[in-house]
Design a protein around this motif. Structure first.
Motif, PDB file in Angstrom:
ATOM      1  N   GLU A 251       0.867  -1.182   0.000  1.00 51.65           N
ATOM      2  CA  GLU A 251       0.000   0.000   0.000  1.00 51.65           C
ATOM      3  C   GLU A 251       0.901   1.228   0.000  1.00 51.65           C
ATOM      4  OE1 GLU A 251      -2.625  -0.260   3.362  1.00 51.65           O
ATOM      5  OE2 GLU A 251      -3.444  -2.200   2.727  1.00 51.65           O
ATOM      6  N   PRO A 252       0.321   2.411  -0.320  1.00 51.20           N
ATOM      7  CA  PRO A 252       1.181   3.598  -0.336  1.00 51.20           C
ATOM      8  C   PRO A 252       1.954   3.790   0.978  1.00 51.20           C
ATOM      9  CG  PRO A 252      -0.926   4.105  -1.335  1.00 51.20           C
ATOM     10  CD  PRO A 252      -1.035   2.703  -0.789  1.00 51.20           C
ATOM     11  N   GLY A 253       1.339   3.439   2.111  1.00 53.23           N
ATOM     12  CA  GLY A 253       2.032   3.609   3.384  1.00 53.23           C
ATOM     13  C   GLY A 253       2.644   2.326   3.919  1.00 53.23           C
ATOM     14  N   ALA A 254       2.485   1.235   3.196  1.00 57.88           N
ATOM     15  CA  ALA A 254       2.974  -0.058   3.674  1.00 57.88           C
ATOM     16  C   ALA A 254       3.766  -0.740   2.575  1.00 57.88           C
ATOM     17  CB  ALA A 254       1.815  -0.948   4.119  1.00 57.88           C
ATOM     18  N   GLY A 255       5.059  -0.476   2.532  1.00 57.63           N
ATOM     19  CA  GLY A 255       5.940  -1.080   1.540  1.00 57.63           C
ATOM     20  C   GLY A 255       6.796  -2.109   2.248  1.00 57.63           C
ATOM     21  N   SER A 256       8.010  -1.677   2.635  1.00 53.48           N
ATOM     22  CA  SER A 256       8.886  -2.556   3.408  1.00 53.48           C
ATOM     23  C   SER A 256       8.191  -2.984   4.700  1.00 53.48           C
ATOM     24  CB  SER A 256      10.183  -1.817   3.735  1.00 53.48           C
ATOM     25  OG  SER A 256      10.967  -1.731   2.571  1.00 53.48           O
ATOM     26  N   ASP A 257       7.452  -2.063   5.300  1.00 56.20           N
ATOM     27  CA  ASP A 257       6.710  -2.353   6.533  1.00 56.20           C
ATOM     28  C   ASP A 257       5.318  -2.842   6.155  1.00 56.20           C
ATOM     29  OD1 ASP A 257       5.737  -2.473   9.098  1.00 56.20           O
ATOM     30  OD2 ASP A 257       5.685  -0.299   9.397  1.00 56.20           O
ATOM     31  N   LEU A 258       5.276  -4.015   5.532  1.00 57.24           N
ATOM     32  CA  LEU A 258       4.032  -4.525   4.969  1.00 57.24           C
ATOM     33  C   LEU A 258       2.941  -4.696   6.034  1.00 57.24           C
ATOM     34  CD1 LEU A 258       2.536  -5.645   2.509  1.00 57.24           C
ATOM     35  CD2 LEU A 258       3.557  -7.876   2.996  1.00 57.24           C
ATOM     36  N   ALA A 259       3.346  -5.126   7.227  1.00 55.27           N
ATOM     37  CA  ALA A 259       2.347  -5.435   8.270  1.00 55.27           C
ATOM     38  C   ALA A 259       1.580  -4.195   8.734  1.00 55.27           C
ATOM     39  CB  ALA A 259       3.024  -6.104   9.455  1.00 55.27           C
ATOM     40  N   SER A 260       2.066  -3.006   8.374  1.00 55.38           N
ATOM     41  CA  SER A 260       1.352  -1.799   8.789  1.00 55.38           C
ATOM     42  C   SER A 260       0.198  -1.462   7.834  1.00 55.38           C
ATOM     43  CB  SER A 260       2.320  -0.618   8.877  1.00 55.38           C
ATOM     44  OG  SER A 260       2.725  -0.229   7.570  1.00 55.38           O
TER      45      SER A 260
ATOM     46  N   THR B  49      16.755  12.671  -2.407  1.00 49.71           N
ATOM     47  CA  THR B  49      16.767  11.416  -1.652  1.00 49.71           C
ATOM     48  C   THR B  49      16.831  11.689  -0.145  1.00 49.71           C
ATOM     49  OG1 THR B  49      17.910  10.394  -3.500  1.00 49.71           O
ATOM     50  CG2 THR B  49      17.914   9.173  -1.446  1.00 49.71           C
ATOM     51  N   LEU B  50      17.660  12.657   0.213  1.00 49.10           N
ATOM     52  CA  LEU B  50      17.771  13.018   1.628  1.00 49.10           C
ATOM     53  C   LEU B  50      16.413  13.452   2.172  1.00 49.10           C
ATOM     54  CD1 LEU B  50      19.612  13.438   4.059  1.00 49.10           C
ATOM     55  CD2 LEU B  50      20.148  15.724   3.187  1.00 49.10           C
ATOM     56  N   GLU B  51      15.751  14.297   1.394  1.00 50.47           N
ATOM     57  CA  GLU B  51      14.432  14.773   1.799  1.00 50.47           C
ATOM     58  C   GLU B  51      13.453  13.592   1.930  1.00 50.47           C
ATOM     59  OE1 GLU B  51      13.560  17.667   2.771  1.00 50.47           O
ATOM     60  OE2 GLU B  51      11.392  17.275   2.885  1.00 50.47           O
ATOM     61  N   TYR B  52      13.543  12.680   0.977  1.00 47.58           N
ATOM     62  CA  TYR B  52      12.618  11.540   0.978  1.00 47.58           C
ATOM     63  C   TYR B  52      12.826  10.656   2.207  1.00 47.58           C
ATOM     64  CZ  TYR B  52       9.893   7.564  -0.689  1.00 47.58           C
ATOM     65  OH  TYR B  52       8.955   6.568  -0.800  1.00 47.58           O
ATOM     66  N   ILE B  53      14.076  10.342   2.520  1.00 54.75           N
ATOM     67  CA  ILE B  53      14.285   9.413   3.648  1.00 54.75           C
ATOM     68  C   ILE B  53      14.035  10.099   5.001  1.00 54.75           C
ATOM     69  CG2 ILE B  53      15.883   7.949   2.324  1.00 54.75           C
ATOM     70  CD1 ILE B  53      18.172   9.018   4.020  1.00 54.75           C
ATOM     71  N   LYS B  54      13.990  11.427   4.985  1.00 56.11           N
ATOM     72  CA  LYS B  54      13.615  12.125   6.222  1.00 56.11           C
ATOM     73  C   LYS B  54      12.107  12.126   6.437  1.00 56.11           C
ATOM     74  CE  LYS B  54      17.237  15.649   6.700  1.00 56.11           C
ATOM     75  NZ  LYS B  54      17.482  17.086   6.419  1.00 56.11           N
ATOM     76  N   THR B  55      11.354  12.012   5.331  1.00 56.38           N
ATOM     77  CA  THR B  55       9.897  12.145   5.461  1.00 56.38           C
ATOM     78  C   THR B  55       9.146  10.822   5.317  1.00 56.38           C
ATOM     79  OG1 THR B  55       9.928  12.837   3.153  1.00 56.38           O
ATOM     80  CG2 THR B  55       9.709  14.559   4.786  1.00 56.38           C
ATOM     81  N   ARG B  56       9.679   9.893   4.524  1.00 57.57           N
ATOM     82  CA  ARG B  56       8.992   8.618   4.317  1.00 57.57           C
ATOM     83  C   ARG B  56       9.084   7.771   5.587  1.00 57.57           C
ATOM     84  NH1 ARG B  56       5.374   5.217   1.810  1.00 57.57           N
ATOM     85  NH2 ARG B  56       6.151   3.080   1.789  1.00 57.57           N
ATOM     86  N   LYS B  57       7.915   7.400   6.115  1.00 60.91           N
ATOM     87  CA  LYS B  57       7.922   6.616   7.348  1.00 60.91           C
ATOM     88  C   LYS B  57       7.575   5.156   7.090  1.00 60.91           C
ATOM     89  CE  LYS B  57       7.000  10.028  10.885  1.00 60.91           C
ATOM     90  NZ  LYS B  57       6.006  10.658  11.736  1.00 60.91           N
ATOM     91  N   GLN B  58       8.319   4.260   7.720  1.00 60.40           N
ATOM     92  CA  GLN B  58       8.001   2.840   7.785  1.00 60.40           C
ATOM     93  C   GLN B  58       8.416   2.368   9.169  1.00 60.40           C
ATOM     94  OE1 GLN B  58       6.912   0.507   4.486  1.00 60.40           O
ATOM     95  NE2 GLN B  58       5.843   2.278   5.274  1.00 60.40           N
TER      96      GLN B  58
END
Lengths: 402, 380
Positions: A130-139, B259-268
């Motif tokens: 999903e847009p918010g669940a890539g590597s962190d699929l379980a989210s 890329t720097l901006e992206y990895i600061k904002t993309r959350k997982q």
């Protein structure tokens, strides 16, 4: 231990080759060797032929309609088909959801879904990311809420799936959905099969950097899914998900097509002129091909070792992640060296030659048009199926205990 | 030793930065790339107005007395915006060769209008068999009365669809791949006997395959000396390589920043992915690669007009090796760290990645220049 093939295996390889030569359309085969993209018919016609022969679900046990082949037969089957220029089998039905259904499904579900997968009458796609669940699929956040009406028990599904390969060709999609928002994140997930024709399912194409369209966003807006389309118990979808991902990782090492890629790279080096001779006369370049050749051999032998463990009754373990990592890196390296072999004539962009039936002729040599687009496109291989960073986390944690 | 920019050079940098900011937002660039000729007349006119088309040429040639450092400053900003106007083929290559080898009359009729933004050039050197060997030329020019007749094929000629004149490298004597026996001709792009096949390139530029069928030119079309063009061509290409390196450093800065901006904002996993050490270290390697690329580009820009041709050639090849290596690392890493988004057409990161890839393949890739550098260094 013995690397040599037994006579019955040689006969088997001959049988597969004869089948491919009799059943693979010459136009499809030509696309494989020219690097052109297949259309839906190329895939489906070929898969239906395999299905009629009982070979499409070639990894399945006899009990579920597979051929029940041993590891050597599978290995030969994959290699011979790659050599003959067959398109890869789209994995979502036969390699992914099929085994999930026969492992975790009810008898009714097996009867209902497995025949269409074996015959390629029904095309499947995968609703995981999903847009918010890539590597962190379980989210993942796609929500499925139980509802009852006159027609029976249902889930009402809402959310968005993304990077869905071939959703635009798919009849059905298997989805991970959140059925219990209160539970721990991996425990609130269920595995649902959704008919793509259900009202509320919308597919939107995603254009890739080389101009290709294979992947899509899939929007699910109040999609009504009968409860009997759930595989496994409610809240146990993550077990199915992990089982499927391990199978996926094994399949995407893509050794046979990498072997074909190295052969084709050698042909290109022999054809590319350089200083009155050819690129194949340049030791600096041929050393790079040799290095790649050896990497492919190491990967192939590692995969064979993993398969022979499985043949003794083991399931694919977390160490298959290493095959995915190296398999993707090798595929990328092949495309990179191929583009460098082509040199300046990799620059002309001729999408017509990649995507359409056209009378257009290549600007440079015949092998040039797909070289750069493939290099660009294949960056995806270290991202999809669980990024290589995630695979390394798995190996580090599950294999090495770090 | 002083590695700082002069006040004038800082002003030039500001102006180029402003140009890119105003004219080359990513969405604007997409629109420009989709136009038929792939660049904008108004942008070219503005470059002329700002003096950029003449800045690297001497005052006696009608320029403003700058040099490779000025070219580096502007090209770096062009790299940040992925600018599509044909500065490299027209000004650096075409203008460079005319300034170096042209007669007074040629400078007046070609260089002066180029500086005003009224003429564009394309440089036709590559042939199907050439690979990266500048002397592997088989297009033939034979004497015809007082003039010459050109026949043969040229490939991947950047800016040929828009050029007013094609500068053609032809064989007038000698055998295949011999450096002696090459001659440059300035040919009207509309001359009878030239057939063009135009196409876009992977990185949204425009180029052509050109066929010359008994194209007649006068004696005055010869640029420089007959049979003696190789040195001029090699030097012009080395200057173009250094300019390309500057463009690549701009691309790397932009792709690293994105890329720097992206990895600061993309959350997982509940945190920005930039919190993961494996990405932090990769980002540091990107930063270091861009630094090395900038250093080698600056060094090459300072050495490319050196009196000693070995110094010049080593400088160009050395920088090109670094740019090939760093560009590949930054490009591939940026795509990887962007995940699926990195391989879409939608974000700018894939467009920078494609340009960096094509820069490596222009005028010899990393391997080619490593070999060339090695041969020069071992001979010394």
């Amino acid at each position: 231990m013995d690397l040599a093939l037994k006579p019955e295996h040689k006969a088997f390889a001959d049988e597969v080759r004869a089948f491919a030569r009799a059943n693979l359309s010459p136009a499809t085969k030509a696309k494989t060797f020219s690097g052109k993209h297949y259309d839906k018919d190329d895939h489906i016609q070929w898969q239906k032929a395999l299905g009629r022969q009982g070979w499409l679900a070639y990894t399945w046990p006899r009990k579920y309609g597979g051929p029940g082949w041993d590891v050597t037969q599978r290995f030969l089957f994959e290699n011979v088909l790659a050599e003959e220029g067959a398109p890869r089998i789209i994995p979502f039905g036969p390699k992914m959801v099929g085994p999930v259904i026969y492992t975790f499904g009810t008898d009714e579900q097996k009867e209902r879904f497995l025949p269409g997968i074996r015959s390629s009458e029904v095309s499947w796609c995968q609703g995981y990311s999903e847009p918010g669940a890539g590597s962190d699929l379980a989210s993942l956040r796609t929500k499925a809420v139980r509802a009852k009406d006159a027609t029976g028990d249902h889930y009402i599904v809402n959310g968005q799936k993304t990077w869905t390969s071939f959703a635009h060709w798919g009849d059905w999609i298997f989805c991970l959905v959140r059925t219990n928002p209160e539970a721990k994140i991996q425990e609130g997930i269920s595995f649902l099969l959704i008919d793509m024709k259900t009202p509320g399912v919308t597919v939107r194409p995603i254009v890739m950097l080389d101009g290709a369209h294979h992947v899509n966003d899939v929007f699910l807006d109040n999609v009504k899914v009968p409860v009997e389309n759930r595989i496994g118990k409610e809240g146990e979808g993550w077990t199915c998900a992990k089982f499927l991902l391990a199978n996926e990782r094994l399949g995407i090492a893509e050794v046979p097509s990498s072997k074909r890629g190295v052969r084709s790279l050698k042909d290109i080096a022999r054809a590319e002129p350089m200083d009155g001779r050819t690129l194949a006369d340049d030791p600096a370049f041929t050393a790079q091909i040799a290095d790649l050749d050896l990497q492919v051999q190491a990967l192939e032998m590692s995969e064979l070792r993993a398969l022979s463990t499985m043949a003794l009754g083991g399931a694919p373990g977390p160490e298959v992640s290493t095959l995915k990592i190296r398999g993707s890196e090798i595929q990328q390296r092949i495309t990179e060296l191929t583009m460098e072999a082509v040199g300046a004539y990799a620059a002309p962009y001729q999408p017509g030659l990649l995507f359409q039936d056209t009378n257009e002729t290549p600007v440079g040599p015949d092998h040039a048009p797909p070289a750069a687009p493939r290099y660009f496109n294949f960056r995806k291989t270290s991202i999809y199926g669980g990024s290589n960073e995630i695979q390394k986390n798995i190996v580090s944690k599950m294999v090495l205990g770090l | 030793m002083d590695l700082s920019l002069s006040d004038e050079q800082k002003q030039l940098q500001d102006a180029a930065e402003r140009f890119v900011r105003d004219k080359y937002t990513f969405e604007n660039r997409r629109k420009i790339a989709a136009t038929e000729k792939g660049w904008l007349t108004e942008n070219w006119a503005q470059m002329a107005e700002l003096g950029w088309l003449g800045m690297a040429f001497s005052e006696e040639d009608g320029g403003y007395g700058g040099g490779p450092i000025e070219t580096m400053i502007v090209m770096e900003q062009f790299g940040k915006g992925l600018v599509l106007e044909p500065f490299l083929p027209t000004v650096v290559l075409g203008g460079g060769m005319i300034a170096k080898a042209g007669s007074k009359a040629q400078k007046e009729s070609l260089l002066a209008p180029m500086i005003e933004g009224k003429k564009q050039f394309a440089f036709a050197w590559l042939e199907r068999q050439s690979r990266y060997n500048l002397a592997d030329v088989s297009l033939k020019a034979t004497k015809e009365g007082n003039g010459w007749s050109l026949s043969g094929h040229k490939g991947v000629v950047y800016n040929a669809p828009s050029a007013d004149h094609i500068i053609v490298l032809a064989r007038t004597s000698g055998s295949a791949r011999e450096e002696k026996g090459l001659t440059l001709f300035v040919v009207d792009a509309k001359a009878k006997g030239i057939t063009r096949r135009d196409y876009p390139t992977q990185d949204a530029l425009r180029a052509s395959e050109l066929t010359f069928d008994k194209v007649s030119v006068g004696a005055d079309a010869v640029l420089g000396k007959v049979d003696d063009a190789f040195g001029v061509v090699e030097d012009a290409v080395d200057h173009a390589i250094v300019a390309l390196c500057a463009e690549a450093t701009g691309c790397m800065d932009a792709i690293n920043a994105a890329t720097l901006e992206y990895i600061k904002t993309r959350k997982q996993f509940g945190v920005p992915i930039g919190k993961f050490q494996v990405l932090q270290h990769r980002m540091v390697d990107c930063f270091t690669n861009a630094q090395e690329a900038r250093s080698m580009t600056l060094m090459a820009s300072l050495k490319i007009d050196d009196k000693d041709s070995v110094v010049r050639r080593k400088a160009a090849s050395g920088a090109k090796v670094q740019i090939g290596k760093s560009g590949k690392f930054c490009g591939q890493s940026a795509v990887q760290m962007h995940g699926g988004m990195g391989v879409t057409d939608e974000l700018s990161v894939s467009h920078y990645f494609k340009r960096l890839t094509m820069i490596d393949l222009m005028f010899g890739n990393q391997q080619h220049h490593l070999t060339r550098y090695s041969n020069l260094a071992m001979a010394a």
